[in-house]
Design a protein around this motif. Structure first.
Motif, PDB file in Angstrom:
ATOM      1  N   GLY A   1       0.643  -1.079   0.032  1.00 45.10           N
ATOM      2  CA  GLY A   1       0.113   0.005   0.119  1.00 45.10           C
ATOM      3  C   GLY A   1       0.731   1.189   0.034  1.00 45.10           C
TER       4      GLY A   1
ATOM      5  N   SER B   1      -5.265   3.699 -11.470  1.00 43.26           N
ATOM      6  CA  SER B   1      -5.612   2.814 -10.393  1.00 43.26           C
ATOM      7  C   SER B   1      -4.943   3.262  -8.932  1.00 43.26           C
TER       8      SER B   1
ATOM      9  N   ARG C   1      -6.317   5.539  -6.563  1.00 41.66           N
ATOM     10  CA  ARG C   1      -7.160   4.820  -5.778  1.00 41.66           C
ATOM     11  C   ARG C   1      -6.746   4.003  -4.557  1.00 41.66           C
ATOM     12  N   THR C   2      -5.803   3.264  -5.074  1.00 42.26           N
ATOM     13  CA  THR C   2      -5.514   2.222  -3.949  1.00 42.26           C
ATOM     14  C   THR C   2      -4.421   2.565  -3.060  1.00 42.26           C
TER      15      THR C   2
END
Length: 259
Positions: A168, A230, A233-234
């Motif tokens: 993350g 992407s 968002r993550t």
């Protein structure tokens, strides 16, 4: 030269069609990612014996292309192994309806065959160059810089992802501190280096649109917009990373004003 261009066209189409057949058997359309580097190596190998240029120039061009292509193929194969299908190809499958294979073959595999052949034109023309002069030495130097940046960037990212503590998180150290895509920038340098090897003749120099096309594809395409969308968002810190870090050319990071 026309005969060689016709030969490499046929070889490229045949190799891409074979790769598509393997992809269908594997049920993994990202097989084309592994073929990408190998395809350039194949074109260089086919072109080598038909060149009329000095042996040193032909050997250097072929060796640099094959080394780059094989390294990239191995890297992408290991990166994709054991993971789900690439979202880019899965999205095409989901939207294609009853027969996704035809759509992927035309839109992805044949398109990559065209791009591969066009980008490889400097390699093909370098095989019939007139000498190994200043531009050729400059080309080798640019290739070495690009290959080092691309390889180091890929290795830094691999090690970062291999550490569970980085789940993350955003890689913003090493080369990734100065550009969000050091691997893409290094790749572009490799192809500008190979282009310089072709510049001993006017026809070779006229292939300048090939490295331009590769650079544009790397800087604006190859899934970069989708990937960054992407990651926004993550990964919570990715938007700030984009704001302070160059998207392509390595530059010192910007200092952000606290909001």
């Amino acid at each position: 030269m026309i005969a060689l261009l016709g030969l490499t066209t046929g070889v490229t189409l045949a190799a891409v069609t074979l790769t598509f057949g393997i992809a269908r058997l594997r049920r993994r359309y990202d097989t084309i990612d592994t073929f990408w580097g190998l395809g350039f190596a194949l074109v260089a190998a086919v072109s080598f014996p038909f060149g009329t240029g000095p042996l040193a120039l032909r050997l250097t061009t072929a060796a640099l292309t094959v080394v780059w292509g094989v390294r990239l193929a191995v890297h992408l194969h290991l990166r994709n192994r054991g993971k789900p299908e690439d979202p880019r190809y899965q999205q095409i499958v989901d939207r294609a309806g009853a027969n996704p294979g035809v759509r992927i073959f035309v839109r992805t595999y044949l398109m990559q065959a065209v791009v591969l052949w066009f980008v490889s034109l400097p390699v093909q023309f370098a095989m019939s160059g007139t000498g190994f002069g200043v531009t050729a030495w400059l080309g080798v130097a640019v290739w070495l810089v690009g290959f080092a940046i691309e390889t180091l960037g890929d290795e830094q990212l691999r090690r970062f992802r291999a550490n569970p503590a980085n789940q993350g998180r955003v890689l913003d150290t090493g080369l990734w501190r100065y550009t969000r895509h050091p691997n893409y920038f290094g790749d572009a340098c490799v192809w500008w280096g190979l282009y310089l090897l072709a510049c001993s003749t006017w026809p070779g120099a006229a292939t300048i649109l090939s490295p331009v096309a590769m650079t544009f594809t790397l800087a604006r395409g190859t899934g970069k917009p989708m990937l960054e969308k992407s990651l926004r968002r993550t990964r919570p810190g990715y938007a700030d990373y984009i704001a302070r870090t160059s998207g392509f050319f390595p530059l010192p990071p910007k200092k952000l004003t606290p909001r």
